[in-house]
Write an enzyme that holds these catalytic residues in place. Structure first.
Site, PDB file in Angstrom:
ATOM      1  N   ASP A  91       0.798  -1.226   0.000  1.00 11.15           N
ATOM      2  CA  ASP A  91       0.000   0.000   0.000  1.00 11.15           C
ATOM      3  C   ASP A  91       0.833   1.279   0.000  1.00 11.15           C
ATOM      4  O   ASP A  91       0.334   2.346   0.312  1.00 11.15           O
ATOM      5  CB  ASP A  91      -0.998   0.006   1.166  1.00 11.15           C
ATOM      6  CG  ASP A  91      -0.347  -0.227   2.526  1.00 11.15           C
ATOM      7  OD1 ASP A  91       0.833   0.114   2.712  1.00 11.15           O
ATOM      8  OD2 ASP A  91      -1.039  -0.764   3.411  1.00 11.15           O
ATOM      9  N   ARG A  96       1.222   6.949   0.051  1.00 17.56           N
ATOM     10  CA  ARG A  96       0.466   5.932   0.792  1.00 17.56           C
ATOM     11  C   ARG A  96      -0.911   5.866   0.146  1.00 17.56           C
ATOM     12  O   ARG A  96      -1.594   6.878   0.009  1.00 17.56           O
ATOM     13  CB  ARG A  96       0.371   6.336   2.267  1.00 17.56           C
ATOM     14  CG  ARG A  96      -0.531   5.460   3.125  1.00 17.56           C
ATOM     15  CD  ARG A  96      -0.021   4.023   3.194  1.00 17.56           C
ATOM     16  NE  ARG A  96      -0.650   3.250   4.227  1.00 17.56           N
ATOM     17  CZ  ARG A  96      -1.835   2.659   4.121  1.00 17.56           C
ATOM     18  NH1 ARG A  96      -2.563   2.788   3.027  1.00 17.56           N
ATOM     19  NH2 ARG A  96      -2.304   1.946   5.108  1.00 17.56           N
ATOM     20  N   ASP A 137      -5.523  -1.081   3.504  1.00 17.17           N
ATOM     21  CA  ASP A 137      -4.438  -1.529   4.360  1.00 17.17           C
ATOM     22  C   ASP A 137      -4.062  -2.951   3.967  1.00 17.17           C
ATOM     23  O   ASP A 137      -4.896  -3.859   4.049  1.00 17.17           O
ATOM     24  CB  ASP A 137      -4.873  -1.477   5.826  1.00 17.17           C
ATOM     25  CG  ASP A 137      -3.725  -1.720   6.789  1.00 17.17           C
ATOM     26  OD1 ASP A 137      -2.583  -1.318   6.492  1.00 17.17           O
ATOM     27  OD2 ASP A 137      -3.977  -2.306   7.857  1.00 17.17           O
ATOM     28  N   THR A 138      -2.829  -3.106   3.513  1.00 21.64           N
ATOM     29  CA  THR A 138      -2.326  -4.437   3.182  1.00 21.64           C
ATOM     30  C   THR A 138      -1.529  -4.962   4.371  1.00 21.64           C
ATOM     31  O   THR A 138      -1.035  -4.186   5.187  1.00 21.64           O
ATOM     32  CB  THR A 138      -1.435  -4.413   1.917  1.00 21.64           C
ATOM     33  OG1 THR A 138      -0.300  -3.577   2.150  1.00 21.64           O
ATOM     34  CG2 THR A 138      -2.215  -3.942   0.705  1.00 21.64           C
ATOM     35  N   GLU A 182       1.471  -6.181   6.687  1.00 17.82           N
ATOM     36  CA  GLU A 182       2.830  -5.638   6.810  1.00 17.82           C
ATOM     37  C   GLU A 182       3.871  -6.544   6.152  1.00 17.82           C
ATOM     38  O   GLU A 182       3.751  -7.767   6.177  1.00 17.82           O
ATOM     39  CB  GLU A 182       3.204  -5.462   8.288  1.00 17.82           C
ATOM     40  CG  GLU A 182       2.374  -4.452   9.022  1.00 17.82           C
ATOM     41  CD  GLU A 182       2.555  -3.032   8.524  1.00 17.82           C
ATOM     42  OE1 GLU A 182       3.571  -2.715   7.879  1.00 17.82           O
ATOM     43  OE2 GLU A 182       1.648  -2.222   8.779  1.00 17.82           O
ATOM     44  N   ARG A 211       4.118  11.219   4.161  1.00 19.06           N
ATOM     45  CA  ARG A 211       3.807  10.602   2.869  1.00 19.06           C
ATOM     46  C   ARG A 211       2.613  11.295   2.226  1.00 19.06           C
ATOM     47  O   ARG A 211       1.656  11.665   2.911  1.00 19.06           O
ATOM     48  CB  ARG A 211       3.485   9.118   3.033  1.00 19.06           C
ATOM     49  CG  ARG A 211       4.634   8.296   3.565  1.00 19.06           C
ATOM     50  CD  ARG A 211       4.237   6.872   3.807  1.00 19.06           C
ATOM     51  NE  ARG A 211       3.217   6.782   4.861  1.00 19.06           N
ATOM     52  CZ  ARG A 211       2.806   5.644   5.418  1.00 19.06           C
ATOM     53  NH1 ARG A 211       3.292   4.486   5.009  1.00 19.06           N
ATOM     54  NH2 ARG A 211       1.882   5.649   6.355  1.00 19.06           N
TER      55      ARG A 211
END
Length: 170
Positions: free
Chosen positions: A46, A60, A65-66, A68, A111
């Site tokens: 992501d 970002r 949300d992918t 980690e 970001r």
């Protein structure tokens, strides 16, 4: 479900060429957006690095949300490497993209926050990652333009038992 959603109304068409949040030029005759960035690197599922007007920017992907893969204090998440690989396949180095902004332009890490569209194919990257089961929605107000669409895509991926929904259930 693993996500919370804040709705802000209908399901905007991410490929309609309109962009009221960042002033990106559009080509009125073909109704497609022009590139405003080029992919330099996929950092993880992501987060990407792009070149905008000669400057490098870390972007970002808003609203998703992918798992980690590179967090300094967290282990690699279930399906994290697959999510990073999928994003890399969608955004090879050199891909021309349009980064669409929402209300808040940067996160606490500096970001750039963006919705990413591949110019040549019209693929809305954030949605495609959720749709294919590589991410869950993550809505942080006020950046919620596509929250409802992401939630719908995640419900479909869960129902179809794809990606993280097939591999990462407790």
């Amino acid at each position: 479900m693993l996500f919370a959603v804040a709705s802000c109304g209908g399901d905007p068409d991410p490929t309609d060429g309109t962009d009221t949040t960042d002033g990106t030029d559009t080509d009125e005759t073909s109704n497609t957006a022009r590139a405003n960035a080029t992919v330099v690197e996929v950092v993880d599922g992501d987060t990407i690095e792009v070149r905008i007007d000669g400057d490098l920017e870390r972007v970002r992907l808003i609203g998703i949300d992918t798992p980690e893969t590179k967090h300094p204090t967290k282990p690699i998440g279930c399906y994290g490497p697959e999510a990073s690989g999928f994003t890399t396949a969608l955004l090879p180095v050199g891909t021309d993209i349009r980064v669409e902004r929402d209300l808040v332009g940067r996160d606490d890490y500096g970001r750039l926050l963006g919705y990413v569209h591949v110019v040549d194919t019209g693929v809305f990257v954030n949605r495609e990652i959720v749709r294919r089961g590589f991410a869950v929605p993550l809505t942080i107000e006020p950046n919620s333009t596509y929250a409802e669409a992401f939630a719908d895509d995640a419900r479909t991926a869960e129902r179809e038992n794809v990606g993280i929904w097939a591999k990462c259930r407790g």
